[in-house]
Design a protein around this motif. Structure first.
Motif, PDB file in Angstrom:
ATOM      1  N   UNK A1017      17.033 -72.118   2.324  1.00  0.00           N
ATOM      2  CA  UNK A1017      17.887 -70.813   1.879  1.00  0.00           C
ATOM      3  C   UNK A1017      18.110 -70.903   0.324  1.00  0.00           C
ATOM      4  N   UNK A1018      17.877 -72.107  -0.264  1.00  0.00           N
ATOM      5  CA  UNK A1018      18.106 -71.900  -1.822  1.00  0.00           C
ATOM      6  C   UNK A1018      16.612 -71.452  -2.484  1.00  0.00           C
ATOM      7  N   UNK A1019      15.760 -71.696  -1.879  1.00  0.00           N
ATOM      8  CA  UNK A1019      14.340 -71.019  -2.274  1.00  0.00           C
ATOM      9  C   UNK A1019      14.077 -69.718  -2.007  1.00  0.00           C
ATOM     10  N   UNK A1020      14.710 -69.273  -0.781  1.00  0.00           N
ATOM     11  CA  UNK A1020      14.695 -67.849  -0.404  1.00  0.00           C
ATOM     12  C   UNK A1020      15.385 -67.057  -1.378  1.00  0.00           C
ATOM     13  N   UNK A1021      16.722 -67.464  -1.542  1.00  0.00           N
ATOM     14  CA  UNK A1021      17.542 -66.959  -2.352  1.00  0.00           C
ATOM     15  C   UNK A1021      17.070 -66.758  -3.958  1.00  0.00           C
ATOM     16  N   UNK A1024      12.857 -64.809  -3.023  1.00  0.00           N
ATOM     17  CA  UNK A1024      12.466 -63.619  -2.250  1.00  0.00           C
ATOM     18  C   UNK A1024      13.830 -62.697  -2.210  1.00  0.00           C
ATOM     19  N   UNK A1025      15.034 -63.033  -2.325  1.00  0.00           N
ATOM     20  CA  UNK A1025      16.091 -62.270  -1.716  1.00  0.00           C
ATOM     21  C   UNK A1025      16.485 -61.109  -2.941  1.00  0.00           C
ATOM     22  N   UNK A1026      16.440 -61.559  -4.139  1.00  0.00           N
ATOM     23  CA  UNK A1026      16.760 -60.510  -5.113  1.00  0.00           C
ATOM     24  C   UNK A1026      15.391 -60.328  -5.816  1.00  0.00           C
ATOM     25  N   UNK A1073      22.220 -60.517 -10.489  1.00  0.00           N
ATOM     26  CA  UNK A1073      23.182 -60.684  -9.095  1.00  0.00           C
ATOM     27  C   UNK A1073      22.606 -62.163  -8.577  1.00  0.00           C
ATOM     28  N   UNK A1074      21.404 -62.413  -8.699  1.00  0.00           N
ATOM     29  CA  UNK A1074      20.899 -63.631  -8.158  1.00  0.00           C
ATOM     30  C   UNK A1074      21.755 -64.893  -8.572  1.00  0.00           C
ATOM     31  N   UNK A1075      21.826 -64.592 -10.270  1.00  0.00           N
ATOM     32  CA  UNK A1075      22.727 -65.940 -10.541  1.00  0.00           C
ATOM     33  C   UNK A1075      24.128 -66.139 -10.173  1.00  0.00           C
ATOM     34  N   UNK A1077      25.233 -64.936  -7.357  1.00  0.00           N
ATOM     35  CA  UNK A1077      25.387 -65.731  -6.107  1.00  0.00           C
ATOM     36  C   UNK A1077      25.110 -67.117  -5.952  1.00  0.00           C
ATOM     37  N   UNK A1078      24.139 -67.412  -6.729  1.00  0.00           N
ATOM     38  CA  UNK A1078      23.806 -69.058  -6.809  1.00  0.00           C
ATOM     39  C   UNK A1078      24.967 -69.838  -7.116  1.00  0.00           C
ATOM     40  N   UNK A1079      25.451 -69.115  -8.118  1.00  0.00           N
ATOM     41  CA  UNK A1079      26.626 -69.906  -8.920  1.00  0.00           C
ATOM     42  C   UNK A1079      27.971 -69.907  -7.793  1.00  0.00           C
ATOM     43  N   UNK A1080      28.125 -68.789  -7.041  1.00  0.00           N
ATOM     44  CA  UNK A1080      29.125 -68.966  -5.993  1.00  0.00           C
ATOM     45  C   UNK A1080      28.664 -69.914  -4.643  1.00  0.00           C
ATOM     46  N   UNK A1081      27.364 -70.108  -4.720  1.00  0.00           N
ATOM     47  CA  UNK A1081      27.034 -71.079  -3.591  1.00  0.00           C
ATOM     48  C   UNK A1081      26.690 -72.459  -4.175  1.00  0.00           C
ATOM     49  N   UNK A1082      27.295 -72.750  -5.105  1.00  0.00           N
ATOM     50  CA  UNK A1082      27.105 -74.067  -5.948  1.00  0.00           C
ATOM     51  C   UNK A1082      27.799 -75.154  -5.303  1.00  0.00           C
TER      52      UNK A1082
END
Length: 1415
Positions: A1017-1021, A1024-1026, A1073-1075, A1077-1082
């Protein structure tokens, strides 16, 4: 002051204190009261008062309780009759005793003697003997005997009765009728035969049996001489009255009698009805059957009613007891002497009397009958567990008939098997447990699903099967213990589940598996996270066994100390080979439960030591392969090696204990140093032992352990590789085992390669850390594995060539995934080594691509596998891999039953292992040599692949333990497919045409990934996702097209920029936006790192091959709303709308803006990805923007984005799907959230239009009136600031006004708000128009309603007429219909319509109505 005596005072002290007390003259606290003795007369009865001993002293002490206080905490005694008696406080106990103590004369005052004038008297016959003849038993037995139901006759009485029967003598009163007609004589004789039993005390009822008289009334004791005629007359009158009544009246009277009479009396009457005919027939006794047969025609006619009466009585009994069966139960007549299987000899002791009720079991069973009832019948099973139909007639020699409630039905029910399993007879216990085991086996296979209601496993577990088996394990008989072990194994272990897990072991990441844990432990986990781990542990220990078993069967068994008992059976009892294998399978199931269960197995004293010494010895005596072994002790057992492998999967510490403390390392050397054929075992067993040893070693090397054995056994491994290109076996079954052994060998080499690749990193870390603790480097280096690559690539090429041979194609397809996985692992580790040479590596990869991968891609075998992907997919076919028919929540499993074929999922025909390995190698190669990726574009553009991706984008698979084990592997395949497609989108124009499809499937996969796949999931986020390249709609003209699709020509433009501007700004901010969401999924970083170590083969860092507990996908389905939710949880509280924190954290506004931008992109171009979030959940999460801060919603970018989201929510399709009746996920109710929103609006809104529109949205007519009552009731003050203009309302006004309001309390609140001025058109035009519309419809409605409602609308109409506010009065009376584009929000009549005027006249009266019309 006088002191109280003490226990230490002597007698002299007491006397001295007594003298002091008497000298003081103070009154005593104890009084002597003399009361009369009832036994010696009253107080005033003569001299009795002065008589000595006539009185007794009664000592009373003030404040002394009437009852002696209880000296022990025992509970007070309770009386059954105390509640029935009424007591008064002033009621004297003596008077109450005298009142109830009545004299004996009160009982015997109405004694009426019995009239015995009509009772016959029997006198003994006169003989010439002086003394009676001495009777011997033998002579008495040969004479006539008579059985009396009430008791046994004396020998003397039986001799006299036999003498009378022989001489034909009659009783005394019948001698006067000697000249009566023969018919009368026969009738009199019949009557006398029933009257003779004077000494037996039985009533005379011969006429009842012979002439249809009453069965209960005998007439004894009547004063008239003709008592029999009187009783018969009463009986005839009763019969005539019954004939005049209908059947329903008879049943009604019967019901009344049964309700009034005592149940014991009813049972007595029924027993008399059934016993009377037997008493009559018993008068002739079995000894006189010959006499009955010699009667004349008249006698036979007289005796005929005696034979027909029992059938009539039984029919009555059946009718009384008939509940719902359409057929009455047939009752057979009592057994006779002729029906006995043996002839009774005269010299047999106590066999002179026939007892039919005790001989019923000797009668032949009746045939089973087909019942007409629709009620469910009790299930019965044979000893093999097969369900027996109720109508099937089986022979009795099968042993299935027994003395139960239904003896004619063959088989045993569960209610009969449970008590039988606790019988004192060993054979019965063994038989019951074996039968239960067979029933469990068939239930697990789903054979009862179509025949029985409910779940068999649930029924058995609720009945206490676990405790029954645990008790049986403690039995002292080996047969009972063996049967209990077998039943336990059938209950816990699924052979198909184990087979599927063994097949997937050699797949990509197939070594890892989910724990077989029930999903009902989330609350406990939450408490542990809150720092209450010790409290939760103590709470678990205090739980009762049945509570633990109800939640988790395996946990309950472990709590009941089943492991020490199994160790005792293995170590002391030393059972048969089959029982040993079953115990090992049970231990394997325990180990798969969780890491804690595996630790308990390792900690159990002498359990693993017994397994290692007895079933995995280093030396053993060979046994003959022609006959099955009688004992497994001292012989290697493959199941024991599998137990070691499963235990090692639970964690690296458990694996280290097995290798070092329990001698696992020596066993690996012993079983792998020699070829399987040299192990001196049965061929199949030797191959299985070798295979399990290789798997155990592979698990150990996945932790970086036991790698030193690689250097020691390197020649053996190379010899095994050389023989792998031509697997051969004498049978198909052995060939399958041989292929599994080769795949296990390749898996071992793959794990060794991963471990060797980490040596360099660990060595550098050790050198740089100096004194700090760090992991030691593994004993195997990269140089130890480089020599494997040429050999394995050569084997891969040879395997590719054998695909053309139809005979060897199946073997090649089975081994091909393992070869591809090894090559991928080798090159993935090669690229991070210091010795990596890029040029040579690129040349090798180009050669590998041209010689192996491209020919394989074009081969027909791989093409057919790709084409079958969609049909075998679990994602595309969610119902194809559902849970089995007998899966219970407390005993989870994979759901693989024998009735459901899983060969297409785990066998050679499954596309998952080959395609996953192929895509994995392509991903590794494309990561090193980017130019080679374009050569595989045909793989992405293949029609079957595109159809598969399209189907994946349209479905949402359900997650459960029965699907997660296979879904996990398909997620790996889909991830690798998307990775390849993402690499090809920038370089291949044809693939770029499908970028939107790729992006849609990527968004779906992110929400599907299971625990343990957080790294994917981390690799896709991250990639690819953004990625803007996967958003072709964001190109030129895309945002403008989206804005045109949202354009509404009939409406005025909204006070916000167009949708195209917002979308273009959001697309430009995709990296930010990617940064965000990655920050909120830390918070998932530890899980991501653990998952990365497992996916990338970082063996020394892998802690366990047991995946996290399955509790759903790794990411929540509403992850795009995560920044809003996290900010609300940090800032907002539901306490009157206030906030505990005033200032927002730094960057919070930007996070909210970025979240809203991403949501806008998804809602516009990827609406399918948000379908998993219900519209009510979307609305609730958007409310967080208003509840998180007092001014966040006033920020201009936030307002613009909220306007865009409001327009999206109010689209017709979205608005129709918005259901506020169901609570949103994560909230208890929408009502509480809305109440907090109202309080927040009233406190900080300042009349904001955007806030107001969101507040008005839930007030539509189709939603609950409670929401509208909250506005007009508790928060009516906010109507002053809710100034949303009608032109800016994004919802049609008809949604608020239609249909008419039917809630009377809400209508009263509307009227009160209008009349009091709390609701004005200038303040709140929208709700003003809504209130006027509903009130106008209500006051002029003439529908038939309740009296209270009619009175309310008449009152409102009258009050409306007398309103002083002419404007409001005219609006309420002349309202026509709502019109959103008008100034008022509705249209009005110029004059009052005639129907309304007539209604007004009827309410106000004629005169007032005319005046109103003139006005």
């Amino acid at each position: 002051m006088l002191r109280r005596p003490k226990p230490t005072d002597s007698e002299a002290d007491l006397l001295r204190e007594q003298e002091q007390f008497l000298a003081s003259g103070k009154p005593s606290t104890v009084h002597v009261v003399r009361r009369p003795d009832k036994r010696r007369g009253d107080l005033g009865s003569g001299d009795s008062e002065n008589a000595p001993g006539s009185q007794r002293d009664v000592v009373t002490i003030p404040d002394l309780p009437d009852q002696i206080p209880s000296l022990t905490p025992a509970p007070p005694k309770k009386s059954r009759f105390k509640k029935e008696r009424v007591r008064f406080e002033d009621d004297d106990a003596e008077e109450r005793l005298d009142r109830h103590d009545t004299h004996i004369s009160a009982v015997l005052s109405r004694i009426i003697e019995r009239d015995t004038s009509t009772v016959p008297v029997s006198l003994p016959a006169f003989t010439g003997l002086a003394f009676p003849k001495v009777l011997h038993r033998s002579t008495v037995e040969n004479q006539g005997q008579s059985t009396v139901p009430g008791g046994r006759k004396s020998i003397f009485a039986r001799q006299i009765e036999a003498h009378r029967a022989k001489e034909g003598s009659a009783p005394l009163q019948t001698t006067t009728h000697a000249h009566v007609a023969p018919s009368a004589v026969s009738k009199s004789a019949t009557s006398s035969s029933s009257v003779t039993s004077m000494e037996t005390g039985h009533p005379q009822a011969a006429f009842a049996g012979a002439s249809g008289g009453p069965l209960l009334v005998s007439g004894r004791g009547l004063g008239r001489a003709d008592g029999t005629a009187e009783v018969l007359k009463i009986h005839q009158e009763n019969q005539a009255r019954l004939q005049e009544m209908s059947e329903s009246e008879i049943l009604e009277e019967q019901r009344k009698l049964l309700a009034q009479l005592d149940p014991r009396l009813v049972n007595f009457v029924k027993s008399r009805k059934t016993q009377k005919p037997q008493n009559v027939t018993s008068a002739s006794s079995p000894a006189r059957d010959e006499d009955v047969g010699n009667l004349g025609p008249a006698d036979n006619a007289a005796a005929q009613p005696d034979n027909t009466e029992p059938e009539h009585v039984l029919a009555d009994v059946v009718i009384d007891n008939d509940l719902s069966d359409s057929e009455a139960t047939e009752t057979q007549p009592p057994i006779t002497a002729k029906e006995l299987p043996i002839k009774v000899e005269k010299d047999w002791l106590h066999m002179d009397r026939l007892e039919p009720e005790k001989l019923e079991w000797m009668r032949d069973l009746p045939a089973p009958r087909r019942r007409g009832t629709k009620k469910a019948m009790q299930a019965r099973f044979d000893f093999a567990g097969t369900l027996i139909p109720p109508t099937q007639d089986l022979p009795t020699h099968l042993g299935l008939h027994h003395h139960g409630d239904e003896p004619e039905l063959a088989g045993y029910s569960l209610q009969e098997l449970f008590p039988l399993s606790r019988s004192q007879v060993t054979q019965q216990r063994t038989l019951a447990l074996n039968t239960l085991a067979n029933i469990l086996s068939k239930a697990r296979a789903g054979e009862y699903a179509a025949s029985l209601k409910g779940s068999m496993l649930v029924t058995l577990l609720d009945a206490g099967l676990i405790f029954l088996l645990r008790f049986s394990l403690d039995d002292s008989v080996e047969g009972v213990m063996s049967a209990a072990v077998r039943a336990l194994r059938v209950l816990l272990v699924s052979s198909k589940d184990e087979e599927c897990l063994d097949d997937t072991f050699s797949w990509h990441l197939g070594m890892a598996a989910f724990p077989l844990l029930p999903t009902a432990e989330e609350e406990e986990d939450d408490e542990e996270e809150a720092g209450l781990g010790e409290i939760v542990k103590e709470k678990e220990e205090r739980k009762a066994d049945h509570d633990v078993v109800r939640q988790d069967v395996v946990k309950g068994l472990l709590k009941m100390k089943v492991l020490p008992r199994l160790r005792y059976i293995l170590e002391v009892v030393r059972p048969s080979p089959q029982v040993v294998l079953e115990i090992l399978e049970v231990l394997i199931r325990f180990a798969r439960h969780s890491s804690s269960a595996a630790t308990q197995i390792l900690d159990c004293p002498r359990l693993m030591e017994t397994v290692m010494s007895e079933f995995l010895p280093c030396s053993w005596t060979p046994v003959s392969s022609s006959t099955p072994p009688t004992s497994l002790y001292g012989q290697p057992v493959s199941m024991a090696m599998k137990l070691l492998r499963v235990l090692a999967t639970s964690g690296r510490h458990a694996c280290a204990r097995l290798l070092n403390s329990l001698g696992g390392r020596e066993r690996l050397s012993r079983f792998l140093a020699a070829e399987p054929s040299e192990l001196l075992l049965e061929p199949g067993e030797s191959l299985r032992c070798s295979t399990e040893a290789l798997r155990f070693w592979a698990v150990a090397t996945s932790y970086g352990q036991a790698c030193n054995l690689y250097r020691d056994l390197y020649p053996v491994l190379m010899r095994g590789l050389q023989s792998a290109h031509k697997p051969s076996a004498p049978s198909t079954q052995l060939l399958s085992v041989e292929l599994q052994r080769i795949r296990a060998l390749l898996m071992l080499l793959t794990q060794v390669t991963h471990t060797a690749g980490c040596h360099q990193e660990l060595q550098a870390s050790l050198a740089s850390s100096q004194d700090a603790e760090s992991l030691p480097p593994p004993p195997v280096t990269w140089g130890h594995v480089t020599g494997l690559q040429p050999t394995l690539i050569g084997l891969l090429k040879g395997c590719l060539k054998t695909l053309d041979d139809p005979v060897q194609r199946a073997c090649a397809l089975s081994l091909l995934p393992s070869y591809l996985l090894y090559v991928g692992a080798f090159y993935s580790q090669l690229s991070i080594q210091n010795s990596f040479q890029p040029v040579e590596c690129l040349q090798e990869l180009e050669s590998l691509t041209s010689e192996v991968l491209l020919p394989l891609l074009s081969h027909q075998a791989l093409c057919s596998v790709i084409d079958s992907l969609r049909s075998c997919s679990v994602i595309c076919n969610p119902m194809s891999c559902g849970s089995g028919p007998e899966i219970v929540s407390s005993l989870p499993g994979l759901g693989c039953s024998p009735l459901k074929t899983h060969a297409d999922r785990t066998g050679t025909s499954s596309p998952l292992p080959l395609l996953t390995a192929f895509y994995y190698l392509l991903d590794v190669i494309a990561g090193i040599h980017r130019g080679l990726a374009k050569k595989f574009s045909s793989l992405v553009l293949r029609d079957s692949v595109l159809c598969y991706l399209q189907a994946c984008g349209e479905t949402r698979p359900t997650v459960s333990l029965s699907t997660a084990w296979i879904l996990r592997h398909e997620h790996h395949l889909l991830y690798l497919q998307l990775r390849l497609a993402h690499r090809l989108v920038p370089v291949d124009a044809e693939v770029a045409k499908h970028a939107a499809l790729i992006h849609k499937v990527t968004l779906g996969l992110v929400m599907w990934l299971l625990p343990g796949s957080e790294y994917l999931a981390h690799c896709l986020m991250s990639s690819s996702v953004f990625n803007q390249e996967l958003l072709p709609e964001a190109g030129s003209g895309g945002p403008e097209a989206a804005e045109l699709s949202e354009l509404r020509l009939q409406e005025a433009p909204a006070p916000a920029p167009g949708l195209g501007v917002l979308l273009r700004d959001a697309v430009s901010q995709l990296p930010s936006l990617r940064g965000c969401f990655l920050r909120h999924l830390s918070h998932l970083e530890p899980a991501v790192l653990t998952s990365r170590d497992r996916h990338c083969g970082r063996a020394p860092w892998v802690k366990s091959q047991l995946l996290p507990e399955l509790s759903g996908p790794s990411l929540p389905s509403d992850w795009p709303f995560l920044p809003l939710i996290s900010l609300y949880e940090r800032m907002g509280v539901l306490s009157g709308g206030g906030l505990e924190v005033e200032a927002l954290p730094p960057g919070s506004v930007q996070s909210v803006i970025q979240c809203l931008q991403w949501l806008l992109v998804l809602e516009t171009w990827r609406e399918q990805s948000l379908k998993v979030v219900p519209p009510v959940a979307k609305l609730a999460r958007l409310f967080c923007v208003f509840l998180s801060s007092s001014d966040l919603f006033l920020d201009k970018p936030v307002q613009q984005l909220m306007w865009a989201h409001l327009r999206g929510l109010t689209r017709p399709k979205q608005l129709a799907a918005l259901d506020l009746g169901t609570p949103p996920p994560g909230l208890a109710s929408f009502q509480d959230l809305y109440s907090a929103l109202l309080a927040q609006f009233e406190a900080v809104s300042f009349g904001d239009v955007v806030f107001g529109c969101f507040l008005i949205l839930p007030l539509q007519r189709r939603y609950s009136a409670t929401l509208r009552m909250a506005v007009f009731g508790e928060h009516v003050g906010l109507l002053r600031s809710l100034g949303v203009p009608l032109q800016q309302l994004p919802i049609p006004l008809e949604n608020f006004t239609s249909p008419p309001e039917d809630s009377l309390p809400l209508l009263r609140l509307y009227f009160r708000a209008l009349v009091t001025g709390a609701l004005r058109r200038s303040w709140c035009p929208v709700l003003y128009a809504v209130a006027v519309a509903h009130l106008n419809s209500f006051i002029f409605s003439q529908d038939a309603v309740a009296q209270e409602v009619d009175a309310a609308r008449r009152s409102m109409l009258r009050k409306t007429h007398y309103l002083t506010d002419e404007v409001l009065r005219n609006h309420l009376l002349f309202f026509r219909l709502p019109e959103q584009n008008s100034e008022l929000g509705f249209l009005t009549y110029e004059q009052l319509p005639s129907i309304r005027s007539r209604r007004l006249e009827s309410v106000l009266g004629t005169v007032e109505g005319k005046v109103a019309m003139e006005d």
